[in-house]
Scaffold this motif. Sequence first.
Motif, short mmCIF file in Angstrom:
data_model
loop_
_atom_site.label_atom_id
_atom_site.label_comp_id
_atom_site.label_asym_id
_atom_site.label_seq_id
_atom_site.Cartn_x
_atom_site.Cartn_y
_atom_site.Cartn_z
N ALA A 132 -29.11 -0.63 -37.68
CA ALA A 132 -29.67 0.71 -37.85
C ALA A 132 -28.90 1.76 -37.05
O ALA A 132 -29.26 2.92 -37.08
CB ALA A 132 -31.13 0.69 -37.42
N PHE A 133 -27.84 1.31 -36.31
CA PHE A 133 -27.14 2.25 -35.42
C PHE A 133 -26.69 3.50 -36.17
O PHE A 133 -26.92 4.62 -35.72
CB PHE A 133 -25.94 1.57 -34.75
CG PHE A 133 -25.28 2.46 -33.74
CD1 PHE A 133 -25.71 2.48 -32.43
CD2 PHE A 133 -24.25 3.33 -34.10
CE1 PHE A 133 -25.14 3.31 -31.50
CE2 PHE A 133 -23.68 4.17 -33.17
CZ PHE A 133 -24.12 4.16 -31.87
N HIS A 134 -26.08 3.29 -37.28
CA HIS A 134 -25.54 4.44 -38.02
C HIS A 134 -26.65 5.28 -38.66
O HIS A 134 -26.40 6.36 -39.15
CB HIS A 134 -24.50 3.98 -39.05
CG HIS A 134 -23.26 3.46 -38.39
ND1 HIS A 134 -22.44 4.25 -37.63
CD2 HIS A 134 -22.75 2.21 -38.32
CE1 HIS A 134 -21.45 3.53 -37.14
NE2 HIS A 134 -21.62 2.27 -37.54
N ASN A 135 -27.86 4.73 -38.65
CA ASN A 135 -28.99 5.54 -39.15
C ASN A 135 -29.76 6.19 -38.01
O ASN A 135 -30.22 7.32 -38.12
CB ASN A 135 -29.96 4.66 -39.95
CG ASN A 135 -29.30 4.06 -41.17
OD1 ASN A 135 -28.47 4.71 -41.81
ND2 ASN A 135 -29.62 2.82 -41.48
N THR A 136 -29.87 5.40 -36.90
CA THR A 136 -30.72 5.92 -35.82
C THR A 136 -29.94 6.66 -34.73
O THR A 136 -30.51 7.46 -34.00
CB THR A 136 -31.50 4.77 -35.17
OG1 THR A 136 -30.56 3.80 -34.73
CG2 THR A 136 -32.49 4.14 -36.12
N GLY A 137 -28.67 6.33 -34.57
CA GLY A 137 -27.86 7.02 -33.57
C GLY A 137 -27.94 6.36 -32.20
O GLY A 137 -28.63 5.35 -32.01
N LEU A 138 -27.22 6.95 -31.24
CA LEU A 138 -27.05 6.34 -29.92
C LEU A 138 -28.35 6.24 -29.13
O LEU A 138 -28.70 5.16 -28.65
CB LEU A 138 -26.00 7.14 -29.13
CG LEU A 138 -25.71 6.63 -27.73
CD1 LEU A 138 -24.91 5.34 -27.77
CD2 LEU A 138 -24.92 7.66 -26.93
#
Lengths: 263, 221
Positions: A132-138
Amino acid sequence: MEGLSQGEVIYIIVLGSLGMFLFIAGFAVFISMYQKRMLQEQEKRRIIELDYQQQMIQSQIDSQETERKRIAADLHDSIGSLLWAAKLNIAYLGRLSNFNGEMKDSYLETMKILDQSIDSVKRISWELTPEAFHNTGLSSSIMELCSRLNGKGQVIVFKEKGNQLFWKDDRALMAFRIVQELLNNAVKHAKANSILVNLNWNSNRLLIEVQDDGIGFTLNDKIRNGVGWWNIMHRSKMIDAAIEVKQNHQQGSAIELTVPLSS
Amino acid sequence: MQFEFYIAYFSFGSIVIPLFIAMLQWKRMTDELKILRTLLIISLLSDLLSLVLITYSLNTYWIGNIFMIAQLALLIILFRSQLQYHNVINSILLTSILFCLLNVGFIQGPFVFNSLSNVIACLILISFCLYYFYHLLNDLPTIHIQHLPMLWISFGVLTYYGGNFFLFLVKNYLTYGETGSHKTMWILHNLLNIVKNILFAIGLWKGYRKVRSSTLSSLAP
């Protein structure tokens, strides 16, 4: 000096001196030109070498990331699916048969083991590549990481200040990996009771601080020569981040990472 | 004895310095130093022969003219061993030697100083030296250029031939009137020869040190 007139002696002295001066000056100019060229060439070679090293590190980290994705996908899709299938079949068996006594205990234990295995597969898979990193961000990913590690022997607190940016590109993933490595180090080696992860958003940079109350570490510690620390150093170099270790031996350590938000 | 004779004898004797260093490394010389050694031996023989002829009051110009051709040929071969474009260098070598032979045989003759050949030799060797320096600046063959034997040899050649060319240009002024005479020219020429031999000696010494250090390092356990 019989035989030579005064004028001739003067000519000889003047021309001899002039010749020597020209020779020494020519020699000195040539040597200095040569040394200058040599320094320029060495500098050029050093830059090429650095560039090459940087490219090697980049490709190493890229392949590491690709491999992590592949392992995470395999774990999730293959072992995860198999475990789910096993759980469904055992649940079906449980519904068909009326287990009692020791058999029921064994059935419930098996279901528990399967649940734990599925959770482990999910956790490992997430840690390898937070899908989900690219959806949720850092921010959300670090928060998720802290909550996953929290309560397993340490209290992990996540705090955030400033105007949060929805940052999710490759540089953000690098920053995430650094935080992940720092947290793993704190959990595995620092013998800490509590860990604080602090994100401070500024207009043009992000300050990430990982503090723990563990044993701390010195600059000569083995951890600094390990693969984990190597990864931290090279990833921070690749995103132009500055890393600072504030140590207070026996009272924990604090590592500060300053990441410019634009490359 | 007059001052100019001291200089002349010192110039003649100065060949002993590079020859002595060449003797030290007789068997282990690099190709370019072997060429230089041959040149030094020819130079010594030519000087000795001139000395004998002077004793009998005979003409010595023909020895100088032949020696100059040999020196030009050997120095071009020396530079060829360090540079590319061998075909071009071979052409220059053949043309210049042919011209000098024609000059000594038919144009100026053997028994007068061959000024024409001398000027051409000066121009060719100055050009080779400058091209060699340009080649060094482009290729950067070593970190410490001062340890390169050919650098000192080239500076020797440039000093001698550059100086001789300059002397040729100002010859009329130096030999003009009552105050000027050919002695001034020859003293300056002899001084240039001494400097050239000292620079050749330094080049040979650098080569000797290089060979000795590589031999010692190969003997080390």
